[in-house]
Design a protein around this motif. Structure first.
Motif, PDB file in Angstrom:
ATOM      1  N   VAL A 439     -10.240  23.871  42.443  1.00  0.00           N
ATOM      2  CA  VAL A 439      -9.056  23.052  42.696  1.00  0.00           C
ATOM      3  C   VAL A 439      -8.477  23.329  44.081  1.00  0.00           C
ATOM      4  O   VAL A 439      -8.167  24.466  44.421  1.00  0.00           O
ATOM      5  N   HIS A 440      -8.334  22.254  44.859  1.00  0.00           N
ATOM      6  CA  HIS A 440      -7.661  22.353  46.158  1.00  0.00           C
ATOM      7  C   HIS A 440      -6.171  22.057  46.018  1.00  0.00           C
ATOM      8  O   HIS A 440      -5.331  22.743  46.599  1.00  0.00           O
ATOM      9  N   ASP A 441      -5.833  21.041  45.230  1.00  0.00           N
ATOM     10  CA  ASP A 441      -4.431  20.670  45.019  1.00  0.00           C
ATOM     11  C   ASP A 441      -4.345  19.982  43.666  1.00  0.00           C
ATOM     12  O   ASP A 441      -5.335  19.432  43.157  1.00  0.00           O
ATOM     13  N   VAL A 442      -3.139  19.990  43.085  1.00  0.00           N
ATOM     14  CA  VAL A 442      -2.997  19.416  41.736  1.00  0.00           C
ATOM     15  C   VAL A 442      -1.575  18.922  41.525  1.00  0.00           C
ATOM     16  O   VAL A 442      -0.615  19.514  42.022  1.00  0.00           O
ATOM     17  N   ALA A 443      -1.472  17.828  40.802  1.00  0.00           N
ATOM     18  CA  ALA A 443      -0.185  17.312  40.322  1.00  0.00           C
ATOM     19  C   ALA A 443      -0.303  17.097  38.827  1.00  0.00           C
ATOM     20  O   ALA A 443      -1.279  16.507  38.346  1.00  0.00           O
ATOM     21  N   VAL A 444       0.681  17.578  38.093  1.00  0.00           N
ATOM     22  CA  VAL A 444       0.737  17.373  36.653  1.00  0.00           C
ATOM     23  C   VAL A 444       1.899  16.432  36.368  1.00  0.00           C
ATOM     24  O   VAL A 444       3.040  16.709  36.773  1.00  0.00           O
ATOM     25  N   VAL A 445       1.619  15.327  35.689  1.00  0.00           N
ATOM     26  CA  VAL A 445       2.636  14.313  35.427  1.00  0.00           C
ATOM     27  C   VAL A 445       2.558  13.863  33.975  1.00  0.00           C
ATOM     28  O   VAL A 445       1.558  14.069  33.288  1.00  0.00           O
ATOM     29  N   GLY A 446       3.636  13.238  33.541  1.00  0.00           N
ATOM     30  CA  GLY A 446       3.640  12.621  32.225  1.00  0.00           C
ATOM     31  C   GLY A 446       3.151  11.189  32.332  1.00  0.00           C
ATOM     32  O   GLY A 446       3.549  10.443  33.228  1.00  0.00           O
ATOM     33  N   VAL A 447       2.256  10.798  31.413  1.00  0.00           N
ATOM     34  CA  VAL A 447       1.734   9.431  31.376  1.00  0.00           C
ATOM     35  C   VAL A 447       2.000   8.856  29.994  1.00  0.00           C
ATOM     36  O   VAL A 447       2.237   9.590  29.031  1.00  0.00           O
ATOM     37  N   GLU A 455       2.378  12.030  27.546  1.00  0.00           N
ATOM     38  CA  GLU A 455       1.451  13.142  27.408  1.00  0.00           C
ATOM     39  C   GLU A 455       1.159  13.710  28.784  1.00  0.00           C
ATOM     40  O   GLU A 455       1.428  13.073  29.805  1.00  0.00           O
ATOM     41  N   VAL A 456       0.640  14.924  28.811  1.00  0.00           N
ATOM     42  CA  VAL A 456       0.417  15.625  30.063  1.00  0.00           C
ATOM     43  C   VAL A 456      -0.931  15.244  30.669  1.00  0.00           C
ATOM     44  O   VAL A 456      -1.958  15.294  29.990  1.00  0.00           O
ATOM     45  N   LYS A 457      -0.911  14.860  31.946  1.00  0.00           N
ATOM     46  CA  LYS A 457      -2.135  14.557  32.685  1.00  0.00           C
ATOM     47  C   LYS A 457      -2.152  15.373  33.968  1.00  0.00           C
ATOM     48  O   LYS A 457      -1.125  15.528  34.635  1.00  0.00           O
ATOM     49  N   ALA A 458      -3.316  15.890  34.330  1.00  0.00           N
ATOM     50  CA  ALA A 458      -3.504  16.578  35.604  1.00  0.00           C
ATOM     51  C   ALA A 458      -4.262  15.660  36.557  1.00  0.00           C
ATOM     52  O   ALA A 458      -5.289  15.081  36.182  1.00  0.00           O
ATOM     53  N   VAL A 459      -3.745  15.519  37.750  1.00  0.00           N
ATOM     54  CA  VAL A 459      -4.424  14.769  38.807  1.00  0.00           C
ATOM     55  C   VAL A 459      -4.860  15.791  39.845  1.00  0.00           C
ATOM     56  O   VAL A 459      -4.016  16.458  40.455  1.00  0.00           O
ATOM     57  N   VAL A 460      -6.164  15.927  40.037  1.00  0.00           N
ATOM     58  CA  VAL A 460      -6.726  17.058  40.777  1.00  0.00           C
ATOM     59  C   VAL A 460      -7.460  16.592  42.029  1.00  0.00           C
ATOM     60  O   VAL A 460      -8.264  15.663  41.980  1.00  0.00           O
ATOM     61  N   SER A 492      -5.814  15.175  29.624  1.00  0.00           N
ATOM     62  CA  SER A 492      -6.821  14.485  30.422  1.00  0.00           C
ATOM     63  C   SER A 492      -6.682  14.905  31.869  1.00  0.00           C
ATOM     64  O   SER A 492      -5.626  15.388  32.292  1.00  0.00           O
ATOM     65  N   VAL A 493      -7.758  14.736  32.623  1.00  0.00           N
ATOM     66  CA  VAL A 493      -7.778  15.092  34.046  1.00  0.00           C
ATOM     67  C   VAL A 493      -8.362  13.920  34.827  1.00  0.00           C
ATOM     68  O   VAL A 493      -9.417  13.395  34.471  1.00  0.00           O
ATOM     69  N   ASP A 494      -7.659  13.511  35.863  1.00  0.00           N
ATOM     70  CA  ASP A 494      -8.191  12.531  36.808  1.00  0.00           C
ATOM     71  C   ASP A 494      -8.433  13.235  38.136  1.00  0.00           C
ATOM     72  O   ASP A 494      -7.709  14.174  38.498  1.00  0.00           O
ATOM     73  N   PHE A 495      -9.431  12.772  38.876  1.00  0.00           N
ATOM     74  CA  PHE A 495      -9.738  13.343  40.186  1.00  0.00           C
ATOM     75  C   PHE A 495      -9.361  12.344  41.278  1.00  0.00           C
ATOM     76  O   PHE A 495      -9.488  11.131  41.109  1.00  0.00           O
ATOM     77  N   THR A 496      -8.869  12.874  42.393  1.00  0.00           N
ATOM     78  CA  THR A 496      -8.439  12.026  43.504  1.00  0.00           C
ATOM     79  C   THR A 496      -8.871  12.649  44.820  1.00  0.00           C
ATOM     80  O   THR A 496      -9.067  13.879  44.899  1.00  0.00           O
ATOM     81  N   ALA A 497      -9.021  11.809  45.848  1.00  0.00           N
ATOM     82  CA  ALA A 497      -9.447  12.322  47.155  1.00  0.00           C
ATOM     83  C   ALA A 497      -8.339  13.112  47.834  1.00  0.00           C
ATOM     84  O   ALA A 497      -8.602  14.061  48.577  1.00  0.00           O
ATOM     85  N   THR A 498      -7.098  12.728  47.579  1.00  0.00           N
ATOM     86  CA  THR A 498      -5.965  13.433  48.196  1.00  0.00           C
ATOM     87  C   THR A 498      -4.713  13.211  47.372  1.00  0.00           C
ATOM     88  O   THR A 498      -4.611  12.227  46.637  1.00  0.00           O
ATOM     89  N   LEU A 499      -3.774  14.131  47.491  1.00  0.00           N
ATOM     90  CA  LEU A 499      -2.484  14.005  46.817  1.00  0.00           C
ATOM     91  C   LEU A 499      -1.385  13.848  47.857  1.00  0.00           C
ATOM     92  O   LEU A 499      -1.444  14.475  48.924  1.00  0.00           O
ATOM     93  N   PRO A 500      -0.376  13.034  47.557  1.00  0.00           N
ATOM     94  CA  PRO A 500       0.687  12.791  48.543  1.00  0.00           C
ATOM     95  C   PRO A 500       1.661  13.955  48.624  1.00  0.00           C
ATOM     96  O   PRO A 500       2.339  14.293  47.657  1.00  0.00           O
ATOM     97  N   ARG A 501       1.716  14.587  49.762  1.00  0.00           N
ATOM     98  CA  ARG A 501       2.668  15.666  50.018  1.00  0.00           C
ATOM     99  C   ARG A 501       3.371  15.409  51.347  1.00  0.00           C
ATOM    100  O   ARG A 501       2.781  14.851  52.277  1.00  0.00           O
ATOM    101  N   THR A 502       4.618  15.868  51.422  1.00  0.00           N
ATOM    102  CA  THR A 502       5.286  15.881  52.709  1.00  0.00           C
ATOM    103  C   THR A 502       4.703  17.029  53.533  1.00  0.00           C
ATOM    104  O   THR A 502       3.985  17.884  53.007  1.00  0.00           O
ATOM    105  N   GLU A 503       5.026  17.059  54.822  1.00  0.00           N
ATOM    106  CA  GLU A 503       4.478  18.107  55.672  1.00  0.00           C
ATOM    107  C   GLU A 503       5.088  19.475  55.399  1.00  0.00           C
ATOM    108  O   GLU A 503       4.586  20.482  55.883  1.00  0.00           O
TER     109      GLU A 503
END
Length: 529
Positions: A439-447, A455-460, A492-503
């Protein structure tokens, strides 16, 4: 730096004149990657001239200017000019689109705008939308904008400036849960946070002429604005990174004998991912203070940094609103792992949904008393939401106090997941997933979940060389289940190329949630009143 009702900050005039007289050719600040630098004499003269230029254009005490620039050599010159003549200044992210920039420029009531040709949008919306302002271009040429250098030459270098209240920042919230809001303070008391009380616990905030401060974040953020200005106010020299690079940061510490530095947890993670040889290639012995804030730091990351750099890490928890602030040093953290400290002023209160005080260990909304008042510019309703009946204020975060009164952050109230009536704070799950080697970065959100509501989902975002697969998704879920109660684990886990973060490392959860919820469901939860 701590709030003190009786403290009086040294005036901008006095600070710059004193520093220029003591060491005219000394470096006030330098840009790391370009190698450009500004001396104290140059900063004194040019900021005085800029202030005179703005007065000549009709700006008066209490007016606002907007600064929409890259990490430019003249950036802090503009801020000092505003301080000298009682102006508010709003620094605008260079990554915003034209409608977002125009919203902030209009909302803050800016009468002048500083920008550059490379930040103008192709359809000319910024040029058209700022007509009527005094506009200055620092790089290139923009129709309707005055060339800044040429404009400076229209006022004398030795001009006398009027005696005014000192100007200050007019910062905007990052907008992680909605439109950014301006935080505006009366000029008479706005700069009290630049004064350090004689408190042994706060020694890491004490700067002098021997201070060399490494600033790692973009200039427009609140922390670089306030900390760099404070270091210069005390006669210290600033080393400014135009862009963050882990190896370049270590090299800068060694080259300039940096004494103080500031970081966010994502930067620590990048530093820790350097090889052992890369870490040992630079002499870091000059570094006495490494401050970090802006986002929660996972325990394993901070422990690893203390193991590497020694007990020089100092953490604080606060916000642009500055209604309260906690902090702690490395020794305190080692005794209270995961804590963000105890109050520097006033008190912290943990309240339940009904407004009642909660016991030690019980998470609730974090409220501060005894801090300076603030208001969201032009939004009295939002300001009221930040205060309760007792007059205490909140940033909208969830946390708890331990038996010794140390504060621990659980999550943002707006990020809370409610599944089957159970409150789930995703930060803990994100910290666990962040330790997995893939894992490089992760966001956990409710879907949406038809039965439980959410329910809890991880976007990785995976590390380089890792490939998404169903097997890896199940491995990550099992990793969580081995370390957390099942209710906190992703289904569940979804994979993404990048996650939105501020600098500054803040995760934009609303952007992640938007993919799973109708637009109306992505509105942030307001803190209780």
């Amino acid at each position: 730096m701590a709030h003190s009702p009786s403290a009086v900050a040294p005036r901008a005039h006095d600070c710059l004149a004193r520093n220029a007289a003591a060491d005219p050719q000394g470096i006030a600040y330098r840009l790391l990657q370009s190698g450009q630098a500004v001396t104290w004499a140059e900063l004194e003269q040019r900021s005085r001239r800029c202030a005179a230029l703005l007065l000549a254009r009709g700006l008066r005490t209490g007016d606002a200017v907007a600064i929409y620039l890259d990490n430019h050599l003249r950036y802090f010159e503009l801020l000092w000019a505003a301080h000298r003549i009682g102006l508010y200044y709003t620094t605008v992210s260079r990554h915003l689109k034209a409608p977002e920039v125009l919203y902030i420029v209009r909302d803050c009531g800016a009468r002048a705008l500083f920008s550059s040709a490379d930040l103008m949008d192709a359809d000319g919306a910024l040029v058209q939308g700022t007509a009527g302002l005094h506009r200055f271009c620092l790089e290139g040429a923009v129709p309707g904008f005055d060339d800044y250098e040429a404009a400076l030459q229209t006022v004398p270098a030795d001009v006398d400036l009027p005696d005014t209240p000192e100007g200050t920042d007019f910062c905007y919230s990052s907008g992680t849960t909605g439109l950014p809001k301006g935080i505006k303070r009366p000029l008479a008391s706005a700069n009290r946070h630049f004064v350090a009380e004689p408190n042994p616990r706060m020694h890491w905030k004490t700067f002098d002429r021997d201070t060399v401060y490494l600033s790692t974040a973009p200039f427009y953020h609140t922390a670089p604005v306030r900390w760099n200005m404070n270091v210069m106010r005390q006669g210290g020299s600033c080393v400014l990174m135009e862009r963050f690079d882990a190896q370049a940061a270590l090299a800068a510490i060694a080259r300039f004998r940096v004494t103080h530095s500031q970081w966010v947890p994502t930067m620590f993670i990048r530093l820790l991912r350097l090889s052992e040889a890369e870490r040992r290639a630079h002499d870091l012995s000059s570094l006495r203070v490494a401050v970090h804030a802006a986002a929660p730091c996972p325990v394993w990351v901070k422990q690893a940094m203390i193991d590497w750099w020694g007990p020089i890490l100092f953490e604080f928890y606060s916000g642009t609103e500055l209604v309260g602030r906690t902090s702690l040093d490395s020794h305190e953290w080692l005794a209270h792992p995961g804590s963000v400290g105890i109050p520097e002023f006033g008190a912290v209160h943990i309240l339940g949904e009904d407004g009642s005080a909660l016991p030690a260990g019980a998470p609730g909304v974090i409220w501060f008393s005894g801090g300076p008042a603030f208001e969201y510019h032009g939004d009295p309703a939002k300001t009221r939401q930040a205060y309760n009946a007792q007059g205490w204020a909140t940033y909208g975060d969830i946390g708890y106090l331990d038996a010794d009164g140390f504060l621990y952050l659980t999550d943002r109230l707006a990020n809370m997941i409610i599944s089957g009536g159970v409150n789930i704070y995703p930060q803990e799950t994100e910290n666990v997933l962040g330790q997995h080697a893939a894992v490089h970065d992760v966001a956990v959100v409710g879907v949406p979940n038809e039965e439980f509501g959410e329910e809890v989902k991880a976007v990785v975002q995976l590390r380089h060389g890792q490939a998404p697969s169903d097997a890896l998704a199940q491995e990550l879920i099992a990793w969580c289940r081995a370390r957390l109660s099942p209710i906190k684990c992703p289904r569940s886990v979804d994979f993404t190329a990048t996650l939105p973060r501020t600098e500054t490392g803040k995760l934009l959860k609303r952007e992640v949630r938007r993919a799973y919820w109708p637009q109306a469901a992505s509105v942030s939860t307001a803190p209780p009143t």
